[in-house]
Design a protein around this motif. Structure first.
Motif, mmCIF file in Angstrom:
data_model
loop_
_atom_site.group_PDB
_atom_site.id
_atom_site.type_symbol
_atom_site.label_atom_id
_atom_site.label_comp_id
_atom_site.label_asym_id
_atom_site.label_seq_id
_atom_site.Cartn_x
_atom_site.Cartn_y
_atom_site.Cartn_z
ATOM 1 N N GLY A 110 0.829 -1.198 0.000
ATOM 2 C CA GLY A 110 0.000 0.000 0.000
ATOM 3 C C GLY A 110 0.860 1.243 0.000
ATOM 4 O O GLY A 110 2.099 1.182 -0.038
ATOM 5 N N ALA A 111 0.189 2.391 0.062
ATOM 6 C CA ALA A 111 0.896 3.665 -0.001
ATOM 7 C C ALA A 111 0.252 4.676 0.931
ATOM 8 O O ALA A 111 -0.962 4.635 1.181
ATOM 9 N N LEU A 112 1.077 5.595 1.420
ATOM 10 C CA LEU A 112 0.654 6.692 2.279
ATOM 11 C C LEU A 112 1.254 7.963 1.694
ATOM 12 O O LEU A 112 2.481 8.080 1.605
ATOM 13 N N ALA A 113 0.414 8.897 1.262
ATOM 14 C CA ALA A 113 0.903 10.066 0.538
ATOM 15 C C ALA A 113 0.462 11.364 1.208
ATOM 16 O O ALA A 113 -0.737 11.602 1.364
ATOM 17 N N ASP A 114 1.430 12.190 1.583
ATOM 18 C CA ASP A 114 1.132 13.517 2.105
ATOM 19 C C ASP A 114 0.975 14.460 0.915
ATOM 20 O O ASP A 114 1.754 15.384 0.698
ATOM 21 N N GLY A 115 -0.049 14.159 0.138
ATOM 22 C CA GLY A 115 -0.333 14.873 -1.094
ATOM 23 C C GLY A 115 -1.456 14.159 -1.807
ATOM 24 O O GLY A 115 -2.324 13.569 -1.176
ATOM 25 N N GLY A 116 -1.417 14.180 -3.150
ATOM 26 C CA GLY A 116 -2.528 13.640 -3.910
ATOM 27 C C GLY A 116 -2.197 12.391 -4.709
ATOM 28 O O GLY A 116 -1.039 12.061 -4.929
ATOM 29 N N ILE A 117 -3.264 11.706 -5.117
ATOM 30 C CA ILE A 117 -3.155 10.576 -6.034
ATOM 31 C C ILE A 117 -4.247 10.719 -7.090
ATOM 32 O O ILE A 117 -5.168 11.522 -6.944
ATOM 33 N N ARG A 118 -4.147 9.901 -8.148
ATOM 34 C CA ARG A 118 -5.188 9.889 -9.170
ATOM 35 C C ARG A 118 -5.406 8.460 -9.671
ATOM 36 O O ARG A 118 -4.790 7.523 -9.173
ATOM 37 N N ASP A 119 -6.306 8.300 -10.627
ATOM 38 C CA ASP A 119 -6.653 6.983 -11.189
ATOM 39 C C ASP A 119 -7.246 6.065 -10.121
ATOM 40 O O ASP A 119 -7.053 4.844 -10.144
ATOM 41 N N THR A 120 -7.987 6.646 -9.185
ATOM 42 C CA THR A 120 -8.424 5.852 -8.032
ATOM 43 C C THR A 120 -9.366 4.717 -8.422
ATOM 44 O O THR A 120 -9.308 3.637 -7.819
ATOM 45 N N ARG A 121 -10.204 4.902 -9.423
ATOM 46 C CA ARG A 121 -11.128 3.810 -9.759
ATOM 47 C C ARG A 121 -10.388 2.634 -10.371
ATOM 48 O O ARG A 121 -10.840 1.491 -10.271
ATOM 49 N N TRP A 122 -9.234 2.879 -10.966
ATOM 50 C CA TRP A 122 -8.432 1.790 -11.515
ATOM 51 C C TRP A 122 -7.552 1.167 -10.442
ATOM 52 O O TRP A 122 -7.335 -0.053 -10.437
ATOM 53 N N ILE A 123 -7.063 1.987 -9.503
ATOM 54 C CA ILE A 123 -6.295 1.426 -8.395
ATOM 55 C C ILE A 123 -7.193 0.538 -7.531
ATOM 56 O O ILE A 123 -6.750 -0.472 -6.989
ATOM 57 N N ASP A 124 -8.476 0.902 -7.444
ATOM 58 C CA ASP A 124 -9.430 0.061 -6.707
ATOM 59 C C ASP A 124 -9.403 -1.383 -7.202
ATOM 60 O O ASP A 124 -9.532 -2.326 -6.415
ATOM 61 N N LYS A 125 -9.241 -1.562 -8.489
ATOM 62 C CA LYS A 125 -9.255 -2.908 -9.064
ATOM 63 C C LYS A 125 -8.010 -3.707 -8.691
ATOM 64 O O LYS A 125 -7.974 -4.937 -8.876
ATOM 65 N N GLN A 126 -6.985 -3.027 -8.161
ATOM 66 C CA GLN A 126 -5.745 -3.697 -7.766
ATOM 67 C C GLN A 126 -5.758 -4.144 -6.308
ATOM 68 O O GLN A 126 -4.811 -4.794 -5.854
ATOM 69 N N ALA A 127 -6.835 -3.805 -5.575
ATOM 70 C CA ALA A 127 -6.891 -4.116 -4.136
ATOM 71 C C ALA A 127 -5.614 -3.623 -3.450
ATOM 72 O O ALA A 127 -4.960 -4.349 -2.702
ATOM 73 N N PHE A 128 -5.278 -2.372 -3.717
ATOM 74 C CA PHE A 128 -4.043 -1.762 -3.226
ATOM 75 C C PHE A 128 -4.422 -0.556 -2.372
ATOM 76 O O PHE A 128 -4.832 0.484 -2.897
ATOM 77 N N PRO A 129 -4.348 -0.668 -1.033
ATOM 78 C CA PRO A 129 -4.804 0.436 -0.182
ATOM 79 C C PRO A 129 -3.911 1.663 -0.287
ATOM 80 O O PRO A 129 -2.687 1.558 -0.229
ATOM 81 N N VAL A 130 -4.555 2.811 -0.442
ATOM 82 C CA VAL A 130 -3.827 4.080 -0.499
ATOM 83 C C VAL A 130 -4.506 5.077 0.427
ATOM 84 O O VAL A 130 -5.715 5.319 0.322
ATOM 85 N N PHE A 131 -3.727 5.645 1.336
ATOM 86 C CA PHE A 131 -4.171 6.764 2.158
ATOM 87 C C PHE A 131 -3.461 8.012 1.643
ATOM 88 O O PHE A 131 -2.233 8.013 1.477
ATOM 89 N N ALA A 132 -4.224 9.060 1.384
ATOM 90 C CA ALA A 132 -3.643 10.303 0.883
ATOM 91 C C ALA A 132 -4.507 11.470 1.346
ATOM 92 O O ALA A 132 -5.624 11.276 1.837
ATOM 93 N N ARG A 133 -4.007 12.675 1.148
ATOM 94 C CA ARG A 133 -4.774 13.836 1.593
ATOM 95 C C ARG A 133 -5.840 14.273 0.603
ATOM 96 O O ARG A 133 -6.811 14.913 0.981
ATOM 97 N N TYR A 134 -5.654 13.954 -0.683
ATOM 98 C CA TYR A 134 -6.657 14.374 -1.662
ATOM 99 C C TYR A 134 -6.476 13.597 -2.962
ATOM 100 O O TYR A 134 -5.473 12.903 -3.171
ATOM 101 N N ARG A 135 -7.481 13.716 -3.819
ATOM 102 C CA ARG A 135 -7.417 13.177 -5.173
ATOM 103 C C ARG A 135 -7.305 14.351 -6.152
ATOM 104 O O ARG A 135 -7.828 15.439 -5.902
ATOM 105 N N THR A 136 -6.643 14.114 -7.269
ATOM 106 C CA THR A 136 -6.502 15.161 -8.278
ATOM 107 C C THR A 136 -6.202 14.522 -9.627
ATOM 108 O O THR A 136 -5.525 13.493 -9.679
ATOM 109 N N PRO A 137 -6.683 15.104 -10.739
ATOM 110 C CA PRO A 137 -6.318 14.577 -12.046
ATOM 111 C C PRO A 137 -4.967 15.077 -12.541
ATOM 112 O O PRO A 137 -4.447 14.586 -13.547
ATOM 113 N N VAL A 138 -4.354 16.026 -11.832
ATOM 114 C CA VAL A 138 -3.146 16.704 -12.325
ATOM 115 C C VAL A 138 -1.900 15.876 -12.025
ATOM 116 O O VAL A 138 -1.619 15.545 -10.873
ATOM 117 N N GLN A 139 -1.134 15.557 -13.064
ATOM 118 C CA GLN A 139 0.054 14.722 -12.896
ATOM 119 C C GLN A 139 1.222 15.500 -12.293
ATOM 120 O O GLN A 139 1.261 16.737 -12.315
#
Length: 223
Positions: A110-139
């Motif tokens: 899994g991952a812990l991010a003091d920032g943002g992540i994206r592609d969450t609906r696809w990461i969901d399919k990986q059963a890969f837990p991610v804790f982050a402060r926000y979601r964003t489409p910006v790379q």
């Protein structure tokens, strides 16, 4: 600590709650290990539990293209690790689906991010837990760049401005939030939390059999 022992400890922590871990850390004199309340579970992957592998970056304008340092950093991840992302990135994601897949292939849990992540609906399919402060489409490419890994980093805290995370600390995250257990006291925290958890199980059983809350508190004390 050998790898087999680390994996055993991880499996035992998966059965525990962050709330009980926090109480034990308070008892041991570590009151500022909880992360800020805006760290939220961003993907459907279950409990976040594993050993901190730290990655740090900063906002750095550069031409479009890959971040070689990020790829090198992620290549060092191993079985049972949690990638911990820190830095001054705001408004951008630190990683998305493809890097999450790569981390999982390395055995990262899994991952812990003091920032943002994206592609969450696809990461969901990986059963890969991610804790982050926000979601964003910006790379992050052209905006934020990895500059160090496997060093002490600082994440926003719940009761303090920052919580230090060192490589090899233990990360636990569930529906209540995320917390950092310093490596030097992992075994002690684990054993004490298991004992506290067993006590709570006993209390629930007694309450289900008709014991009043007042009677439970008189018998077991504050929990």
């Amino acid at each position: 600590m050998d790898q087999a022992k680390k994996l055993e400890i991880r499996e035992r922590f998966l059965k525990l709650d962050t709330s009980n871990v926090a109480d034990v850390l308070d008892e041991l004199g570590y009151p500022n290990q909880g992360l800020a309340q805006d760290f939220a579970q961003q993907t459907e992957g279950g409990v976040l539990a594993g050993w901190a592998y730290t990655i740090q970056g900063q906002m750095t304008p550069y031409p479009l293209g890959g971040d070689k340092e990020k790829m090198t950093a992620c290549a060092g991840l191993g079985e049972g690790d949690i990638s911990v992302w820190a830095g001054n990135g705001e408004g951008i994601c630190y990683f998305g689906e493809l890097i999450a897949i790569g981390m999982k292939e390395k055995g990262c849990k899994g991952a812990l991010a003091d920032g943002g992540i994206r592609d969450t609906r696809w990461i969901d399919k990986q059963a890969f837990p991610v804790f982050a402060r926000y979601r964003t489409p910006v790379q992050s490419i052209s905006r934020w760049k990895v500059n160090a890994w496997q060093i002490p980093v600082f994440l926003r805290g719940a009761c303090s401005t920052w919580v230090e995370v060192k490589p090899g600390d233990f990360i636990l995250g569930d529906s209540d939030g995320a917390i950092v257990v310093p490596q030097a006291i992992v075994q002690t925290v684990l054993e004490k939390t298991e004992a506290l958890t067993a006590q709570e199980v006993a209390i629930r059983e007694d309450l289900s059999k008709g014991m009043t809350l007042a009677e439970a508190l008189a018998q077991y004390g504050h929990v």
